[in-house]
Motif scaffolding. Structure first.
Motif, PDB file in Angstrom:
ATOM      1  N   UNK A   4      -4.390 -17.492  -4.472  1.00 53.98           N
ATOM      2  CA  UNK A   4      -3.339 -17.783  -3.499  1.00 53.98           C
ATOM      3  C   UNK A   4      -2.616 -16.478  -3.168  1.00 53.98           C
ATOM      4  N   UNK A   5      -2.555 -16.151  -1.873  1.00 54.71           N
ATOM      5  CA  UNK A   5      -1.962 -14.888  -1.441  1.00 54.71           C
ATOM      6  C   UNK A   5      -0.787 -15.137  -0.497  1.00 54.71           C
ATOM      7  N   UNK A   6       0.072 -14.126  -0.381  1.00 55.25           N
ATOM      8  CA  UNK A   6       1.235 -14.219   0.500  1.00 55.25           C
ATOM      9  C   UNK A   6       0.771 -14.197   1.953  1.00 55.25           C
ATOM     10  N   UNK A   7       1.156 -15.202   2.771  1.00 53.01           N
ATOM     11  CA  UNK A   7       0.734 -15.228   4.180  1.00 53.01           C
ATOM     12  C   UNK A   7       1.486 -14.224   5.048  1.00 53.01           C
ATOM     13  N   UNK A   8       2.693 -13.824   4.612  1.00 52.48           N
ATOM     14  CA  UNK A   8       3.523 -12.901   5.376  1.00 52.48           C
ATOM     15  C   UNK A   8       4.330 -12.053   4.397  1.00 52.48           C
ATOM     16  N   UNK A   9       4.982 -11.036   4.942  1.00 52.97           N
ATOM     17  CA  UNK A   9       5.949 -10.287   4.138  1.00 52.97           C
ATOM     18  C   UNK A   9       7.192 -11.145   3.939  1.00 52.97           C
ATOM     19  N   UNK A  10       7.694 -11.222   2.716  1.00 53.22           N
ATOM     20  CA  UNK A  10       8.901 -12.012   2.481  1.00 53.22           C
ATOM     21  C   UNK A  10       9.167 -12.203   1.007  1.00 53.22           C
TER      22      UNK A  10
ATOM     23  N   UNK B  55       9.589 -10.105  -4.161  1.00 56.98           N
ATOM     24  CA  UNK B  55       9.373  -9.649  -2.792  1.00 56.98           C
ATOM     25  C   UNK B  55       7.888  -9.333  -2.617  1.00 56.98           C
ATOM     26  N   UNK B  56       7.280  -9.890  -1.588  1.00 58.45           N
ATOM     27  CA  UNK B  56       5.834  -9.786  -1.401  1.00 58.45           C
ATOM     28  C   UNK B  56       5.473  -9.119  -0.094  1.00 58.45           C
ATOM     29  N   UNK B  57       4.287  -8.499  -0.086  1.00 61.77           N
ATOM     30  CA  UNK B  57       3.668  -8.003   1.128  1.00 61.77           C
ATOM     31  C   UNK B  57       2.550  -8.965   1.528  1.00 61.77           C
ATOM     32  N   UNK B  58       2.259  -9.018   2.802  1.00 60.89           N
ATOM     33  CA  UNK B  58       1.217  -9.923   3.285  1.00 60.89           C
ATOM     34  C   UNK B  58      -0.104  -9.632   2.579  1.00 60.89           C
ATOM     35  N   UNK B  59      -0.741 -10.685   2.078  1.00 61.43           N
ATOM     36  CA  UNK B  59      -2.016 -10.554   1.392  1.00 61.43           C
ATOM     37  C   UNK B  59      -1.903 -10.298  -0.097  1.00 61.43           C
ATOM     38  N   UNK B  60      -0.710 -10.072  -0.604  1.00 63.29           N
ATOM     39  CA  UNK B  60      -0.539  -9.814  -2.036  1.00 63.29           C
ATOM     40  C   UNK B  60      -0.818 -11.087  -2.827  1.00 63.29           C
TER      41      UNK B  60
END
Length: 416
Positions: free
Chosen positions: A234-240, A94-99
């Protein structure tokens, strides 16, 4: 004299021939009788399905398969190529945006950034040198202008003094004209000095503006290069939720390679495959239902993809009302998509008989339940459970709905 005629008698050979002919004729008559009459077949009731024709609410629908997907999916593509140096998370996290997800290395790109930074610093140094030189040149021009201005003031003072003295006869004409010429000369120098100072000011402003623009462009190029190097992480573009991550440490990744995807799990949709035969009857707003854990749920078509592939097209459906608990991405659902509104109709249960008869006839059970005979019918629309009966049957009639493949050309069934 009359001669009496004796009556001939049949011989045994002729008698046998006549009997044979009679036997053949009898056999032919029997065959004709059997074929002209209705052929019958004994059938055990336990081996067939008998259903009652009834009136009820009918709605045309089609069975389709759907797969559960996140309501939104963002794909992760490598914006820059490189070698995978580090993975910060694993598939399913589970990721947060920008992680950060993973880090790539690209020595060529990093070297280009260093060269770009050096170019910017060199340009900035040249700008400072040019500005200092321009500032010093302006100071020199101003000093020269001050000298010219002072000389003009002095020449004007001498000229005015000599003019009064000349008018009184205190000095000669030569001294007067000399002071006048010097005054005129200093005025011309003053005009020229003003022009030079004005042009120098404009030139300095233009040079400063050009230098600033050049620096701004170089700075923008530097920022772009820094962004390209930053894209190596490479970072998460959105929460998901991260899914389908396909990258291992040491792996070389080309620019534009699909690395995985991030699914928004705050909601779900259902992607449905439908036969192209129904493409003209499918539109946004239509509903479908499915049963899960003995509870019925409703879906609504929100988007129709009109591209047909291998004889099928797709639609996206979203949940109306409750969403099943514990539903997961990739789960398959059996859905009934409604093609018409509900109406009152005469119904007969679906069964294997349709493959044999095409819906043109059916075996109807007699009132005493001992036999079943062919009757012509006409069917209309269908859904997953029933055919709509347009003519040939009445409410309460019982018909055989199981397969007719074993009946052959039988006209009547004897039910035991």
């Amino acid at each position: 004299m009359d001669v009496p005629i004796q009556k001939k008698k049949f011989s045994n050979q002729k008698l046998g021939l006549a009997l044979g002919v009679l036997a053949i004729v009898a056999l032919i008559v029997y065959v004709i009788f059997q074929t002209s009459g209705g052929s019958k077949l004994n059938v055990e009731k336990e081996r067939i399905s008998i259903n009652t024709v009834s009136k009820g609410v009918f709605q045309e629908n089609i069975p389709v398969n759907g797969i559960v997907l996140p309501v939104t999916t963002i794909y992760l593509d490598a914006l820059e190529g490189g070698r995978v140096e580090e993975k910060f998370v694993e598939d399913g996290a589970m990721l947060k945006k920008g992680e950060p997800i993973l880090r790539l290395s690209n020595t060529d790109l990093e070297l280009s950034l260093i060269n770009q930074e050096t170019s910017v610093y060199n340009l900035l140094t040249q700008m400072q040198i040019s500005q200092n030189a321009a500032r010093q040149n302006t100071i020199n021009r101003q000093n020269q202008f001050t000298d010219v201005e002072n000389n003009l003031i002095e020449a004007e003072r001498v000229y005015n003094l000599n003019k009064r003295l000349y008018e009184k006869g205190a000095i000669g004409r030569m001294d007067y004209e000399s002071s006048q010429n010097n005054f005129d000369y200093q005025k011309e120098r003053m005009k020229l000095a003003k022009q030079v100072l004005s042009e120098d000011t404009l030139s300095s402003k233009l040079e400063v503006s050009q230098a600033k623009n050049s620096y701004a462009r170089t700075q923008s190029a530097l920022e772009l290069m820094r962004k390209k190097v930053g894209d190596l992480v490479v970072r998460a573009p959105i929460d998901g939720q991260l899914t389908s991550l396909d990258a291992e440490i040491g792996q070389s990744i080309n620019k534009g390679t699909r690395l995985g995807q991030v699914d928004v799990i705050t909601g779900y949709k259902v992607r449905v495959d439908i036969d192209e035969h129904y493409i003209s009857r499918i539109y946004n707003g239509q509903t479908g239902t499915f049963v899960l854990n003995n509870k019925t749920y409703t879906l609504e078509i929100k988007k129709v993809f009109t591209q047909v592939t291998n004889g099928r097209f797709q639609v996206d459906m979203k949940f109306q009302g409750d969403v099943p608990e514990g539903i997961r991405r990739g789960q398959n659902l059996q859905i009934r998509v409604a093609l018409s509104a509900e109406k009152e109709a005469l119904l007969v249960s679906k069964g294997g008989f349709f493959q044999k008869t095409g819906g043109n006839w059916v075996f109807k059970v007699s009132e005493d339940g001992n036999t079943a005979y062919k009757v012509n019918i006409r069917l209309g629309s269908q859904n997953t459970e029933y055919y709509e009966v347009l003519e040939g049957l009445n409410p309460g009639d019982k018909v055989v709905t199981s397969s007719y493949d074993s009946f052959g050309d039988t006209e009547e069934l004897i039910l035991k």
